[in-house]
Design an enzyme around this catalytic site. Structure first.
Site, mmCIF file in Angstrom:
data_model
loop_
_atom_site.group_PDB
_atom_site.id
_atom_site.type_symbol
_atom_site.label_atom_id
_atom_site.label_comp_id
_atom_site.label_asym_id
_atom_site.label_seq_id
_atom_site.Cartn_x
_atom_site.Cartn_y
_atom_site.Cartn_z
ATOM 1 N N GLY A 244 0.476 -1.277 -0.128
ATOM 2 C CA GLY A 244 0.007 -0.095 -0.096
ATOM 3 C C GLY A 244 0.902 1.215 0.153
ATOM 4 N N HIS A 245 2.158 1.093 0.520
ATOM 5 C CA HIS A 245 3.041 2.200 0.436
ATOM 6 C C HIS A 245 3.984 2.299 -0.847
ATOM 7 C CE1 HIS A 245 2.295 3.803 4.746
ATOM 8 N NE2 HIS A 245 1.807 2.516 4.851
ATOM 9 N N ASP B 159 7.811 8.857 2.630
ATOM 10 C CA ASP B 159 6.880 8.512 3.016
ATOM 11 C C ASP B 159 6.534 9.145 4.556
ATOM 12 O OD1 ASP B 159 4.730 6.630 4.297
ATOM 13 O OD2 ASP B 159 5.503 5.332 2.812
ATOM 14 N N VAL C 228 -2.677 -10.697 -8.066
ATOM 15 C CA VAL C 228 -3.477 -10.673 -9.307
ATOM 16 C C VAL C 228 -2.814 -9.226 -9.952
ATOM 17 C CG1 VAL C 228 -5.341 -12.150 -8.739
ATOM 18 C CG2 VAL C 228 -5.518 -9.472 -8.160
ATOM 19 N N TRP D 215 -6.380 2.681 0.557
ATOM 20 C CA TRP D 215 -6.491 3.898 -0.330
ATOM 21 C C TRP D 215 -6.194 3.450 -1.561
ATOM 22 C CZ3 TRP D 215 -9.560 7.605 -0.137
ATOM 23 C CH2 TRP D 215 -9.712 8.739 -1.021
ATOM 24 N N ASN D 216 -5.049 2.773 -2.084
ATOM 25 C CA ASN D 216 -4.764 2.640 -3.544
ATOM 26 C C ASN D 216 -6.130 1.902 -4.110
ATOM 27 O OD1 ASN D 216 -1.951 3.331 -3.498
ATOM 28 N ND2 ASN D 216 -1.830 1.920 -1.848
ATOM 29 N N THR E 90 3.585 1.106 -3.792
ATOM 30 C CA THR E 90 2.660 1.006 -5.244
ATOM 31 C C THR E 90 2.693 2.411 -5.462
ATOM 32 O OG1 THR E 90 1.531 -0.968 -4.756
ATOM 33 C CG2 THR E 90 0.718 0.453 -6.349
ATOM 34 N N ASP F 29 -7.000 3.273 8.186
ATOM 35 C CA ASP F 29 -7.674 4.260 7.529
ATOM 36 C C ASP F 29 -8.885 4.124 6.894
ATOM 37 O OD1 ASP F 29 -6.101 2.633 5.895
ATOM 38 O OD2 ASP F 29 -5.626 4.392 4.632
ATOM 39 N N GLN F 30 -9.184 2.565 7.054
ATOM 40 C CA GLN F 30 -10.292 2.192 5.912
ATOM 41 C C GLN F 30 -11.606 2.672 6.069
ATOM 42 O OE1 GLN F 30 -8.948 -2.027 5.984
ATOM 43 N NE2 GLN F 30 -6.963 -1.554 5.338
HETATM 44 BR BR1 BUP Z 1 -3.854 -8.249 -2.868
HETATM 45 C C1 BUP Z 1 -3.475 -7.268 -4.355
HETATM 46 N N1 BUP Z 1 -3.043 -7.362 -6.709
HETATM 47 O O1 BUP Z 1 -3.448 -9.122 -5.745
HETATM 48 P P1 BUP Z 1 -4.250 -0.830 -0.791
HETATM 49 C C2 BUP Z 1 -3.142 -5.937 -4.383
HETATM 50 N N2 BUP Z 1 -2.933 -5.314 -5.459
HETATM 51 O O2 BUP Z 1 -2.387 -5.346 -7.929
HETATM 52 P P2 BUP Z 1 -3.354 -2.753 1.275
HETATM 53 C C3 BUP Z 1 -2.642 -5.980 -6.747
HETATM 54 O O3 BUP Z 1 -1.905 -3.646 -4.087
HETATM 55 P P3 BUP Z 1 -2.499 -0.316 2.996
HETATM 56 C C4 BUP Z 1 -3.229 -8.062 -5.717
HETATM 57 O O4 BUP Z 1 -4.101 -2.633 -6.842
HETATM 58 C C5 BUP Z 1 -3.322 -1.692 -4.874
HETATM 59 O O5 BUP Z 1 -2.414 -0.925 -5.415
HETATM 60 C C6 BUP Z 1 -3.617 -3.053 -5.461
HETATM 61 O O6 BUP Z 1 -3.026 -1.413 -1.733
HETATM 62 C C7 BUP Z 1 -2.639 -3.965 -5.381
HETATM 63 O O7 BUP Z 1 -4.420 -1.844 0.257
HETATM 64 C C8 BUP Z 1 -2.349 -2.334 -3.678
HETATM 65 O O8 BUP Z 1 -5.682 -0.829 -1.706
HETATM 66 C C9 BUP Z 1 -2.806 -2.620 -2.395
HETATM 67 O O9 BUP Z 1 -4.028 0.527 -0.215
HETATM 68 O O10 BUP Z 1 -2.514 -1.627 1.945
HETATM 69 O O11 BUP Z 1 -2.627 -3.609 0.855
HETATM 70 O O12 BUP Z 1 -4.147 -2.948 2.570
HETATM 71 O O13 BUP Z 1 -2.767 -1.135 4.315
HETATM 72 O O14 BUP Z 1 -1.384 0.226 2.910
HETATM 73 O O15 BUP Z 1 -3.634 0.422 2.569
#
Ligand code: BUP
Length: 459
Positions: free
Chosen positions: A17-18, A116, A338, A358-359, A20, A379-380
Site C-alpha cells: 500500500g506504500h 513516506d 493478481v 486507499w490505493n 505502489t 484508515d479504511q
Molecule cells: Br492483494 C493485491 N494485486 O493481488 P491498498 C493488491 N494489489 O495489484 P493494502 C494487486 O496492491 P494499506 C493483488 O491494486 C493496490 O494498488 C492493489 O493497496 C494492489 O491496500 C495495492 O488498496 C494494495 O492500499 O495496503 O494492501 O491493505 O494497508 O497500506 O492500505
C-alpha cells in the site's frame, strides 16, 4: 543557461500500500525526464514488495537504486503490536540515518527527496542536515491524513476519544464519527499511534505534502485544507492523484483474464481485501455463502495470512470443496498476486467489494467502478466514508470493523445485490471516473500541481 530536470530520490515505507504509489510516482517522474533514485529497505516484509521492486527496476533501467539494510527490531521490545508492517515502520525509522552518505554523494546532486509520511520524523533531520528539500508523500485519503496530522493534539487531551462522544472534531473540516477512529489511536502507547504522532510533529519541516487524491474526489476536506485554514503551520497540501499506473498490461496468461473475457459486461463482482488483510476462516465461509446467495458472478482474491510469505498454496481450506464445485461456472477464487489494475478496467467487472485501502479506492475511482466498502482496520473506515460521499460506493456501517466481527452470508449477499443493481450509483461512479481522468489529463488540476513542483525543483 537552460534549467535541467531535477534529480529526485523516493523513499517509501513498508507494505504494498506504500510501495505502489511510490513506484507509480517514480515512473511518472522518470517519464518527465527527471533523474530518479529509488530507495528501498531490505529485507522487505512481503515477497510482493521485493518482486515489484525488481520488476520495476527491470522496466526502468534509468532509475537508480539505493538499498539499505534495516536494523531489525526485537519483537519483544514492542508489546503493543506484533504486526510485522508496523514493526518495519519502526525499524525503518531507526535506520534511515544510514542513508546519509549515499544521499550526500548522489550525482547529480539531489534536488529533492520525496519520503513516506511513515518515516517523516526520522528523515526530517537527515534532509535538513543535507540541505535537501523534503516532500512528504501521503499514501492515504486527505481526510485520514488530517486525522494523523492532528493526532498529537487529540492525544494531549485524554477525553478526545472518550466513548461518551459521538464524534472527533478537527476545527475546519467535517467531524469523524467515533467508530471510524482506528482502535489503536485510543491507546497512546500503541506503537503505531506513537509513530504516527511523532511523524505528525515533523510535518511542518517539509516543503510540501503530496497526496494521491484529487480535488473533485475529496472537496469537503481538500477545500478547507488547501486554504490553510485548518493547519496553518503545515506546508502546502498538493493533490497529484490518481497516480498513473506503470505496470504493463498483463498477457492473458493468468487464467482469470480469459475467464473474465467470456463474462457479460458489468456482471462480475471483484472481491479483494488488499495485500495485508486475512479474514478469519469463519468470515471467509460467510463471504462464500454471501457470494453464492447473491447469484452474481465473482472474482475473489483470497488471502489467508497477513504476510504473503506465509501463504499456503492449496485453495480448499477454509473454503469447502462443495462451494468451489457448485460455483465453478459462476466464479473464480484466486490465491496469490493478481493485476488489480487489469481487473478493474475489465468491462466484465460491475462492482468491487473492497476493504478500502486507499490505493484500491483510488484505482476504482480512476476506472469509475462502484464499490461496496467493508473496512477492516486503520484508515479504511475514514476512506469508506470518502467513497460514500463521493458517490463511488455504498457502505454498511453496521458491519463495523471487518476484522473484529462476523457478518452473515445472508447480509453480504443482500448488499452485493444492492451494489450490482444500483443504476444510480453506477452513473455516479462513472462520473467519478471522468473527473479522475480530467484531474490527470493535460491542464487538469492534479497534473498542474505536479508540473509546478517539478518546475520549482529544476536546477
Ligand atoms: Br492483494 C493485491 N494485486 O493481488 P491498498 C493488491 N494489489 O495489484 P493494502 C494487486 O496492491 P494499506 C493483488 O491494486 C493496490 O494498488 C492493489 O493497496 C494492489 O491496500 C495495492 O488498496 C494494495 O492500499 O495496503 O494492501 O491493505 O494497508 O497500506 O492500505
Amino acid at each position: 543557461t537552460t534549467a535541467s530536470p531535477p534529480h529526485i530520490a523516493l523513499l517509501p515505507s513498508a507494505g504494498m500500500g506504500h510501495l505502489t504509489p511510490f513506484l507509480r510516482l517514480a515512473s511518472m517522474l522518470s517519464s518527465r525526464s527527471c533523474t530518479v533514485t529509488l530507495i528501498t529497505a531490505s529485507p522487505s516484509v512481503s515477497a510482493a514488495e521485493s518482486s515489484h521492486v525488481s520488476f520495476f527496476l527491470s522496466q526502468h533501467p534509468l532509475v537508480k537504486h539505493i538499498e539499505f539494510q534495516v536494523i531489525p527490531s526485537k519483537p519483544s521490545s514492542n508489546p503493543t503490536t506484533d504486526d510485522p508492517f508496523f514493526l518495519q515502520f519502526e525499524a525503518t525509522n531507526r535506520s534511515v540515518h544510514l542513508l546519509y552518505p549515499s544521499l550526500a554523494s548522489a550525482s547529480p546532486p539531489l534536488s529533492a527527496i520525496f519520503s513516506d509520511f511513515a518515516v517523516a520524523s526520522s528523515f526530517a533531520p537527515v534532509a535538513a542536515d543535507l540541505g535537501i528539500p523534503n516532500y512528504i508523500i501521503s499514501t492515504t485519503s486527505c481526510k485520514f491524513f488530517c486525522l494523523m496530522a492532528y493526532l498529537p493534539v487529540l492525544l494531549s487531551d485524554p477525553s478526545s476519544f472518550s466513548s461518551g462522544l459521538s464524534e472527533v472534531k478537527i476545527p475546519g473540516i467535517t467531524p469523524f464519527p467515533l467508530p471510524s477512529i482506528p482502535p489503536p489511536f485510543k491507546n497512546p502507547s500503541h506503537l503505531l499511534t506513537s509513530l504516527i504522532a511523532t511523524d505528525a510533529q515533523a510535518l511542518s519541516k517539509a516543503k510540501g505534502i503530496l497526496m494521491n487524491t484529487f480535488d473533485d474526489f475529496e472537496p469537503e476536506t481538500l477545500g478547507p485544507i488547501k486554504s490553510g485554514r485548518v493547519f496553518d503551520y503545515l506546508p502546502p497540501i498538493l493533490p497529484i492523484g490518481p497516480l498513473e499506473t506503470y505496470e504493463p498490461k498483463k498477457e492473458q496468461d493468468q487464467s482469470y483474464l480469459p475467464w473474465l473475457d467470456s463474462q457479460p459486461a458489468e456482471s462480475v463482482v471483484y472481491v479483494s481485501f488488499g495485500s495485508r488483510t486475512a479474514l478469519s476462516s469463519a468470515q471467509i465461509r460467510e463471504l462464500s455463502k454471501g457470494l453464492e446467495r447473491s447469484g452474481y458472478r465473482f472474482l475473489w482474491v483470497l488471502k489467508t495470512s497477513k504476510v504473503d510469505k506465509d501463504d499456503k498454496e492449496e485453495l480448499k481450506d477454509p473454503l469447502e470443496e462443495s462451494f468451489l464445485d457448485r460455483t465453478k461456472n459462476k466464479g473464480r477464487v484466486v490465491k496469490g498476486w493478481v493485476s488489480q489494475q487489469d481487473i478493474l478496467e475489465h468491462p466484465a467487472i460491475g462492482g468491487f467489494l473492497s476493504h478500502c485501502g486507499w490505493n484500491s479506492v483510488i484505482e476504482a475511482a480512476r476506472k469509475g467502478v462502484p464499490m461496496l466498502a467493508w473496512p477492516q482496520h486503520m484508515d479504511q473506515s475514514v476512506n469508506a466514508e470518502v467513497v460514500e460521499k463521493a458517490g463511488l460506493g455504498i457502505w454498511e456501517r453496521k458491519w463495523g470493523w471487518g476484522l473484529e466481527g462476523l457478518v452473515s452470508g445472508e447480509e453480504i449477499g443482500k448488499k452485493i445485490v444492492e451494489l450490482m443493481e444500483d443504476e444510480k450509483l453506477r452513473g455516479l461512479a462513472r462520473k467519478v471516473g471522468e473527473n479522475a481522468g480530467k484531474a490527470t489529463g493535460i491542464g487538469g488540476k492534479s497534473e498542474k500541481v505536479l508540473t509546478e513542483v517539478l518546475e520549482y525543483l529544476e536546477q
